[in-house]
Write a protein that holds these residues in place. Structure first.
Motif, mmCIF file in Angstrom:
data_model
loop_
_atom_site.group_PDB
_atom_site.id
_atom_site.type_symbol
_atom_site.label_atom_id
_atom_site.label_comp_id
_atom_site.label_asym_id
_atom_site.label_seq_id
_atom_site.Cartn_x
_atom_site.Cartn_y
_atom_site.Cartn_z
ATOM 1 N N LEU A 83 20.719 58.678 149.322
ATOM 2 C CA LEU A 83 20.252 58.243 150.634
ATOM 3 C C LEU A 83 21.261 57.226 151.179
ATOM 4 O O LEU A 83 21.416 56.155 150.602
ATOM 5 N N PRO A 84 21.963 57.522 152.277
ATOM 6 C CA PRO A 84 23.003 56.605 152.750
ATOM 7 C C PRO A 84 22.470 55.457 153.612
ATOM 8 O O PRO A 84 23.122 55.039 154.567
ATOM 9 N N LEU A 85 21.329 54.956 153.277
ATOM 10 C CA LEU A 85 20.745 53.806 153.973
ATOM 11 C C LEU A 85 19.710 53.164 153.058
ATOM 12 O O LEU A 85 19.430 53.689 151.988
ATOM 13 N N ILE A 86 19.151 52.056 153.483
ATOM 14 C CA ILE A 86 18.169 51.343 152.674
ATOM 15 C C ILE A 86 16.762 51.671 153.181
ATOM 16 O O ILE A 86 16.456 51.456 154.354
ATOM 17 N N ALA A 87 15.925 52.176 152.302
ATOM 18 C CA ALA A 87 14.557 52.523 152.691
ATOM 19 C C ALA A 87 13.695 51.262 152.764
ATOM 20 O O ALA A 87 13.940 50.293 152.043
ATOM 21 N N PRO A 88 12.658 51.258 153.621
ATOM 22 C CA PRO A 88 11.771 50.088 153.714
ATOM 23 C C PRO A 88 11.166 49.671 152.380
ATOM 24 O O PRO A 88 11.129 48.479 152.048
ATOM 25 N N SER A 89 10.702 50.643 151.588
ATOM 26 C CA SER A 89 10.086 50.279 150.313
ATOM 27 C C SER A 89 11.090 49.644 149.362
ATOM 28 O O SER A 89 10.736 48.800 148.539
ATOM 29 N N THR A 90 12.368 50.034 149.466
ATOM 30 C CA THR A 90 13.398 49.505 148.568
ATOM 31 C C THR A 90 13.601 48.005 148.790
ATOM 32 O O THR A 90 13.639 47.225 147.831
ATOM 33 N N ILE A 91 13.704 47.596 150.030
ATOM 34 C CA ILE A 91 13.935 46.172 150.304
ATOM 35 C C ILE A 91 12.662 45.355 150.027
ATOM 36 O O ILE A 91 12.716 44.226 149.532
#
Length: 224
Positions: free
Chosen positions: A29-37
């Motif tokens: 995934l080339p971005l940061i997901a909401p749950s990840t942060i």
């Protein structure tokens, strides 16, 4: 709404599997997901305080935060063939296996925005945000250059949305966010209770200025 902006730098590659994709064929995934942060903030609160209760307290503030992201201009994705060992099914020990894993390299820093509608946000949240050491898997090391409060919603950030509301021509990536009624026990991997469905899928668009370039094991995206 109160907004916090994080400036994030990856000193090496970033790798986080697209939700629902096979772990053997792990496209990134080339971005940061909401749950990840959000999970990174909760984990950092526990690590720094030494108390699970502190992570639970922070979770209550971040679980329904609105998360947006501003990506750098250029993103490169490398695809790597790997040999590995996996656990034998219903038997002790491991067996040889193989897989594909993608690694993302960003041309510059990322900006992540968290919007809080609740009042009384803990002042420690800034300290925890500045102390995040990795996002997703532990090999995706991150350096948070700054974490600060800003007055207005970022007009140029991308926010996850429903499929029907996304712009035409964009590359669409599914991302995970916490479900509306999620509880701390559902995201606690050490809880004895059943997790149920703590996450919901949203979709994040990436708009390119031109068609991606591709090689045998790499892709290059130039964002508009």
């Amino acid at each position: 709404m109160k907004w916090m902006r994080l400036r994030i730098h990856f000193p090496s590659f970033y790798s986080y599997r697209i939700p629902e994709y096979s772990s053997q064929y792990a496209l990134a995934l080339p971005l940061i997901a909401p749950s990840t942060i959000k999970l990174a903030l909760v984990a950092t609160a526990i690590r720094m305080s030494g108390k699970v209760s502190e992570g639970k307290r922070i979770f209550e503030y971040v679980k329904d935060a609105k998360v947006g992201i501003k990506l750098p201009k250029i993103i490169v994705v490398n695809s790597v063939f790997i040999k590995r060992l996996k656990k034998k099914k219903d038997q002790p020990g491991f067996q040889p296996s193989f897989g594909v894993r993608e690694y993302v390299h960003f041309s510059g820093d990322l900006e992540v925005y968290l919007g809080f509608s609740k009042i009384g946000i803990p002042k420690e949240l800034i300290t925890y945000a500045q102390s995040i050491r990795y996002l997703g898997t532990s090999d995706s090391i991150v350096y948070v250059k700054s974490a600060e409060w800003i007055d207005k919603e970022p007009a140029d950030a991308v926010f996850p949305s429903e499929l029907s509301k996304l712009p035409e021509g964009a590359i669409i990536y599914p991302v995970k966010d916490f479900a509306k009624k999620v509880t701390f026990e559902q995201i606690n991997p050490y809880s004895s209770k059943k997790a149920g469905k703590p996450y919901e899928t949203k979709y994040c668009p990436i708009l390119l200025s031109k068609r991606p370039k591709e090689g045998k094991n790499w892709k290059l995206f130039v964002l508009s």
